[in-house]
Design a protein around this motif. Sequence first.
Motif, PDB file in Angstrom:
ATOM      1  N   TYR A 273       0.830  -1.227   0.000  1.00  0.00           N
ATOM      2  CA  TYR A 273       0.000   0.000   0.000  1.00  0.00           C
ATOM      3  C   TYR A 273       0.852   1.259   0.000  1.00  0.00           C
ATOM      4  CZ  TYR A 273      -3.226  -3.596   1.552  1.00  0.00           C
ATOM      5  OH  TYR A 273      -3.942  -4.739   1.644  1.00  0.00           O
TER       6      TYR A 273
ATOM      7  N   HIS B 103      -0.239   5.086  -1.074  1.00  0.00           N
ATOM      8  CA  HIS B 103      -0.879   5.762   0.074  1.00  0.00           C
ATOM      9  C   HIS B 103       0.149   6.116   1.120  1.00  0.00           C
ATOM     10  CE1 HIS B 103      -4.153   3.382  -1.750  1.00  0.00           C
ATOM     11  NE2 HIS B 103      -4.877   4.495  -1.457  1.00  0.00           N
TER      12      HIS B 103
ATOM     13  N   THR C 108      -8.329  -3.757   3.966  1.00  0.00           N
ATOM     14  CA  THR C 108      -9.407  -3.763   2.985  1.00  0.00           C
ATOM     15  C   THR C 108     -10.450  -2.732   3.335  1.00  0.00           C
ATOM     16  OG1 THR C 108      -9.085  -6.169   2.854  1.00  0.00           O
ATOM     17  CG2 THR C 108     -11.010  -5.261   1.747  1.00  0.00           C
TER      18      THR C 108
ATOM     19  N   LEU D 232      -9.198   0.664   2.672  1.00  0.00           N
ATOM     20  CA  LEU D 232      -9.210   0.949   1.246  1.00  0.00           C
ATOM     21  C   LEU D 232     -10.635   1.247   0.758  1.00  0.00           C
ATOM     22  CD1 LEU D 232      -6.654  -1.582  -0.224  1.00  0.00           C
ATOM     23  CD2 LEU D 232      -6.639   0.879  -0.548  1.00  0.00           C
ATOM     24  N   LYS D 233     -11.564   0.450   1.309  1.00  0.00           N
ATOM     25  CA  LYS D 233     -12.958   0.604   0.867  1.00  0.00           C
ATOM     26  C   LYS D 233     -13.599   1.826   1.431  1.00  0.00           C
ATOM     27  CE  LYS D 233     -14.723  -3.993   0.049  1.00  0.00           C
ATOM     28  NZ  LYS D 233     -15.409  -5.055   0.698  1.00  0.00           N
ATOM     29  N   TYR D 234     -13.533   1.915   2.707  1.00  0.00           N
ATOM     30  CA  TYR D 234     -14.289   2.991   3.335  1.00  0.00           C
ATOM     31  C   TYR D 234     -13.401   3.957   4.071  1.00  0.00           C
ATOM     32  CZ  TYR D 234     -17.215  -1.224   3.345  1.00  0.00           C
ATOM     33  OH  TYR D 234     -17.848  -2.394   3.015  1.00  0.00           O
TER      34      TYR D 234
ATOM     35  N   SER E  14      -9.257   5.370   1.338  1.00  0.00           N
ATOM     36  CA  SER E  14     -10.172   5.473   0.192  1.00  0.00           C
ATOM     37  C   SER E  14     -10.239   6.897  -0.333  1.00  0.00           C
ATOM     38  CB  SER E  14     -11.569   4.977   0.623  1.00  0.00           C
ATOM     39  OG  SER E  14     -12.097   5.864   1.598  1.00  0.00           O
ATOM     40  N   ARG E  15      -9.699   7.854   0.272  1.00  0.00           N
ATOM     41  CA  ARG E  15      -9.717   9.230  -0.208  1.00  0.00           C
ATOM     42  C   ARG E  15      -8.340   9.826  -0.110  1.00  0.00           C
ATOM     43  NH1 ARG E  15     -14.316  10.530   4.112  1.00  0.00           N
ATOM     44  NH2 ARG E  15     -15.061   8.660   3.066  1.00  0.00           N
TER      45      ARG E  15
END
Lengths: 120, 1157
Positions: free
Chosen positions: B1031, B1035, B1063, B1066-1068, B1072-1073
């Motif tokens: 990651y 990130h 995960t 990454l998703k929420y 994720s931003r």
Amino acid sequence: MKTLAKRRILLVEDEAFIAMELEDMLLDAGAEVVGPVADLPTALAAAEGEEIDAAILDIMLGREEVFPAATVLATRQVPFVFHSAHAEADKLRKRYPDAALYSKPVDTEALLSGLAELLA
Amino acid sequence: MSAVDPIEAMQADPHFCPIIGVGASAGGLEAINDMLGAVEEGSDLAFVIVQHLDPTHVSMMAELMDRRTTLSVRQIAGGETVQPGYAYVIPPGNSLVINDGVLTLEAFDEPRGVRRPIDDFFFSLARDQGANAACIILSGTGSDGAAGLRAIKERGGICAAQQPDTARFDGMPMSAIGTGFVDFVLPPEKICDRIANFFSNKEDSEGRAGSIADHIDAICEVLKETVGHDFSGYKQSTLTRRIERRMYVLEITEPSDYLARIENDTLECEALLRDVLINVTSFFRDPETFKALDEYAVSELIERSDAKRPIRVWVPGCSSGEEAYTIAILFAAALAEQDKERRVQIFATDIDEQMLTQARLGQYPLSSLKHIPDHLRERYTFGTDGHFEIDGRIRDMVHFSSHSLIKDPPFSKLDLISCRNLLIYFGDDIQRAVIPLFHYALRDDGYLFLGSSESIGANEKLFATVDQKARLYKREPGRGAYPKNFPVTRRIVGDSYRARKARRRDFNSNADPDAAMARLLGRYAPAHIILDRHGDILSSAGKLTKYLDFPSGTPTRQLASLARKDFREAVQPMVRKASESDRRQARQDVEVRSDYGVQTIDLVVDPLSDGTKLVVITEADAFRQEIASDISEAPEAIDAVHELEEELRVTRLRLRSTVEDLETANEELKSSNEEMMSMNEELQSSNEELTTVNDELKSKADQLSGLNLDMTHFLESTELALVGLDSDMRVRTFTDSIKSIFPLLLSDRGRALSEVRQLVYDDNIIQDAKAVMETGEKMQRLVTSNDGTRTYSMQILPYRPKLGGVHGPIEGVTLTFSDVTKLSEVQTELRAQTEKLRVALSAAGMGVWDFETETGVTHVDGVVREFFSIPKDKTADFDDFMNAIHEDDRDDMVASLERAGETGKQWKREFRVPKPDGSIMWLAGAGRVLDSDAENARMFGVNFDITEAKEALAARDLLLQEMNHRVKNLFTVIISMLSLAAREIPDSKELVKKVRSQITALAGAHNITQRRTSIQSVSLVELITTLMKPYTSTHDVTWQGPEIDVPTGSITPLGLIMHEWSTNALKYGALSRDGGSLMLQWSMQPAGDGESELVLEWREQGGDVEPPKDEDVAGFGSRLVSLSAQQLRARVVSEWEKSGVTHSLFMPVPDAEAKQA
């Protein structure tokens, strides 16, 4: 057909994924799951204190072996099966002649029906 | 000694094997060895050997002889019974007798130097064995044995002598041969064979006596012709036996052959004669009879006698004279006792010339002395060198002469006739005639003394018995009648038979064929007389009555006696002169007065070439008759005669005194001679003994020489280096090979070894040699040569020579050196190799053992001792090992060892040995039995420590097991993963995506274990790094915390948890931003009980965060997290804040793990 419906099954397994799968399968079969338990102290406590119809025992719990709990169950005359990656079948058979050993990875169907047999 | 009937003696039944006496002296050993050496194996003869030996010297004779013959030779100890196949040797200093076949040793009666052991033994042997005996005389000086062999012969035995030219000293053989009684004269090696044949011939003869009888007359005839004596009147049986014996000796089987032999062989005739005549007598034979003689005859005769008339005694058949001398002694003693002086004349006669010569000498062997009573012996004999002699006074009493009882007229006017053991030889006819003859010959009241087996027969009228037992008779008075039928033939005196015979033959050959010659001589030629040397008439022819007159009294042949006075007075001087000058003497006109007138003659005395003289009488004139009373002699003539007679008388006186002077001088010379001979005999005696000793010594010396030679060869040739030292450490003997140690030369013998140069490096040799001498214990060690190139094994042994089979005291030492350089080198090499091996083994940590399967005793080195904890001094055995081994492994061990022991195959085993500190040591053992068939077979092998290897193996096994386990587990996890995902995610593409990412994360997490040596724990940093790295490129993800190890078993759950959080992030979540960040932080907090707590914080920041909805909590992801946390025995707390979520994980970690990686 033997069922596990309404049976209380103790599940001792330390690998999360495997525990989850087995739990789901047991629940699908209508059984009630005690656990899953991932370590020996907890397993012992459960074996001694809980109401159990049968048990599925993983042998290696971290670095400990499940046998003290198995002995307790045997004393309580609670049938159980072993579910393990360990392959010392002879040794197990000597100590627990009534307990079947299912080697990982297992055919879960077979495991459950075997368990049902025990309870029949 | 009683009279022996010779017939009896000869018929003696031998119940022993033939016993042969052997006499020898100087040079005898050689002869004996040659003689006995020729005896065949299995001979049944027995020999008894008498030799002159030095009594002070130990004799080795028996031993020396034993080696040279198949007979068994023994030195006589006394008491032995003679056995066939044996030879018995007399020991020094003893005399020997035999009785009933048993040998007995006796002391000598006589002093040394005058002993005659051979004679003594032969007498004893003859007496004991008779015809079963034989005797042999071998080399030697002197005459011992000559007397004894007569006895053997008389009793029927035979005699042999060594051929003188084969003998070193021929004295004894010659003396023996000189007796005439020796049957064989041969070289020593031929003697035994002849004797053996004689005895076996004797055995084989049967009924030969008969056929001999047929030839006896012829044989006697031949004898008569040859020797002049007629034996036809002798006892047939005696003659037969003698003839028989001669035949055995000559090995003639047919009497006719023997007859032929004696017809042609004069020597054989003489031998037979000797055999027939043999008659051994002794002094005082049958002593009691002589006592009777003394009492009755001798004393009476002396009484009767007067000083004028001599006492006359006749001993016919006197043989060697003992009897005659006995009687002489008796008379002499009696006279001395009665203090009377009388003349005693003893006429001793025999036909055996040789015996007469011996008798005249008056010398006898000392053995004969015993028969003479002591007091007489002292007075009338004296001993000289080996024999004794009859005193001269006695000798003068006896006159020996040749006379045949059968042929010749007897003596007359005798007082005593002693005829003992002669008549037994005669046949009946002669015996019958002899007694009357004796009667005729004796005076009135004369005595007759006969032998114990004789008697007067039918002639009691002629003799009265005085003492029957003694055979003493007195003549009955009356006129004696001369027996008419007694043959009296011409008697020839003086010369040997042969010469006489030759002469007779000569004469006969002259007379016989020519009758005309006889007539011429008798009638026409002048009368003549042939005289012999002594003046006896040999023959005559022509008318001689005018010149000769036969006187009354004893017939005589002496011319001097027979010649008439005138004739005698003329012829005697002429005869004398003829003798002296050997020239013809002649005288003319000799007047010879006879009874009836005077005859004038011419007289010639002519000496002939053969020693006889021819007296020729030629009548010079006619016979003048005259009457005796008319004799008137011219005073001149009478004066002349008186003058002559006076002259003659004076001459006779002078002659007598000269003769007496001569005799005296002679006696003195004889005396000196005797002294010298005595010294000579003594010297000879010593010489004989010394020679015997010398022979023995020579024999020994030869042996020694041989041995010495062998010794020298050995010393030179042997490779053994040896030096012998005496008790003073001086060189005694050495071998050639010693030169490389001590360079010795022959001249170094006797030198102290310490003075000799030494080529080996060792200072203690002499010291040690001395020590060995003292202790008698041998010593051995190694010495090196000075240049260091050679090594020797030196042995020092005590030198203890054996004497008679027993070890004597230590007399020195012997040093031997054996070159062991090669050996030494090998040894050094071996040691080096062994050392190498030990080093190698030591380096390898290997111990070596040597196990005896029978006893269990094991020879071990230090390494093995350590392995099994066996103390240093203890002898290891099987139990030590068993006790050390782990009890579970013991049975197996025993079984496998046994198997290996039986089969001989290699033994290999691994076993455990618990160590005192509690640990287990793994040992491996390997070995093999050597020679499994042997009784105490040994197993050799090694042990080595395999603990490390074993542990490594165990560890590897463990690892493999774990790996296996983990792999199985992972598969199971993945399957579970799949199953779970299938429940939740209907879309297969999504399903696969999800599971793939999970598996990938898991795989990545497990990767890190590869890099670790330990399988028990992993580095948290690595784990997190691996999980989060993907990651970081996109990130803002950071992490931070100490280096901590976490158990391997936590990889999966931690991995799963962080994957889930990732995960979600990454998703929420923050990832994720844009602008969002993630930070992980962890630390360790002590938690007591040997554990610490890992606190891991997952802080997300930035971005909107919504707390999950309820269904999500119970969703797969959270379920997974919670189960995983359970697996970790961890606690997870999640907090959602506006800025982001923060997960906290609290996980116990054992302190053992919580260390720096």
